[in-house]
Scaffold this motif. Structure first.
Motif, PDB file in Angstrom:
ATOM      1  N   LEU A   1       0.828  -1.201   0.000  1.00 13.95           N
ATOM      2  CA  LEU A   1       0.000   0.000   0.000  1.00 13.95           C
ATOM      3  C   LEU A   1       0.869   1.261   0.000  1.00 13.95           C
ATOM      4  CD1 LEU A   1      -2.776   1.255  -0.008  1.00 13.95           C
ATOM      5  CD2 LEU A   1      -2.816   1.028   2.496  1.00 13.95           C
TER       6      LEU A   1
ATOM      7  N   VAL B   1       2.327   1.766  -3.544  1.00 13.25           N
ATOM      8  CA  VAL B   1       1.321   2.191  -4.517  1.00 13.25           C
ATOM      9  C   VAL B   1       0.929   3.650  -4.279  1.00 13.25           C
ATOM     10  CG1 VAL B   1      -1.047   1.788  -5.286  1.00 13.25           C
ATOM     11  CG2 VAL B   1       0.488  -0.144  -4.959  1.00 13.25           C
TER      12      VAL B   1
ATOM     13  N   THR C   1      -7.011  -5.709  -2.621  1.00 12.64           N
ATOM     14  CA  THR C   1      -8.027  -5.538  -3.662  1.00 12.64           C
ATOM     15  C   THR C   1      -9.382  -6.026  -3.145  1.00 12.64           C
ATOM     16  OG1 THR C   1      -6.378  -5.785  -5.401  1.00 12.64           O
ATOM     17  CG2 THR C   1      -8.677  -6.153  -6.030  1.00 12.64           C
TER      18      THR C   1
ATOM     19  N   LEU D   1      -7.084  -1.445  -2.935  1.00 20.08           N
ATOM     20  CA  LEU D   1      -6.392  -1.404  -4.230  1.00 20.08           C
ATOM     21  C   LEU D   1      -7.357  -1.796  -5.331  1.00 20.08           C
ATOM     22  CD1 LEU D   1      -2.920  -3.095  -3.589  1.00 20.08           C
ATOM     23  CD2 LEU D   1      -3.486  -0.668  -3.604  1.00 20.08           C
TER      24      LEU D   1
ATOM     25  N   VAL E   1      -1.585  -2.046 -10.787  1.00 19.76           N
ATOM     26  CA  VAL E   1      -2.125  -1.981  -9.433  1.00 19.76           C
ATOM     27  C   VAL E   1      -2.163  -0.518  -9.031  1.00 19.76           C
ATOM     28  CG1 VAL E   1      -1.768  -2.691  -7.046  1.00 19.76           C
ATOM     29  CG2 VAL E   1      -1.059  -4.207  -8.907  1.00 19.76           C
TER      30      VAL E   1
ATOM     31  N   PRO F   1      -4.170   2.566  -6.200  1.00 16.90           N
ATOM     32  CA  PRO F   1      -5.012   2.744  -5.019  1.00 16.90           C
ATOM     33  C   PRO F   1      -6.421   3.163  -5.412  1.00 16.90           C
ATOM     34  CG  PRO F   1      -3.577   4.640  -5.305  1.00 16.90           C
ATOM     35  CD  PRO F   1      -3.196   3.646  -6.358  1.00 16.90           C
TER      36      PRO F   1
END
Length: 92
Positions: free
Chosen positions: A22, A25, A63, A68, A75, A77
């Motif tokens: 996380l 991303v 996800t 995500l 990929v 957010p």
């Protein structure tokens, strides 16, 4: 007697990978990472099955809970993740 202090808790390992994925991303947003790029960034050894698998599971689980979004191999957010990050000011 078995020493449990050296054993890793799978839930702790999963949470560690989820936080790392996380963060990565969110750091690159609005750029998008492919899953392969994410694995390279998130692991010390991209060839390590354990590290690749941990990253893959993190993407799947994040996800699943709506943090995500997957778009093909990319990929990124979700709006919810971006909003929470903005509120908390966690990642610049």
């Amino acid at each position: 007697m078995h020493d449990h202090s050296t054993e890793r808790d799978p839930a702790d390992e999963d949470a560690k990978f989820q936080r790392l994925v996380l963060e990565l991303v969110l750091e690159v947003h609005p750029a998008q990472l492919t899953k392969a790029e994410l694995i390279r960034e998130a692991t010390d050894d991209p060839e390590s099955f354990t590290q690749r698998d941990g990253t893959t599971r993190a993407v799947r689980d994040l996800t699943r809970v709506g943090v995500l979004h997957r778009h093909g191999d990319f990929v990124l957010p979700t709006r919810a993740a971006l909003h929470i990050n903005e509120l908390w000011g966690v990642i610049a």
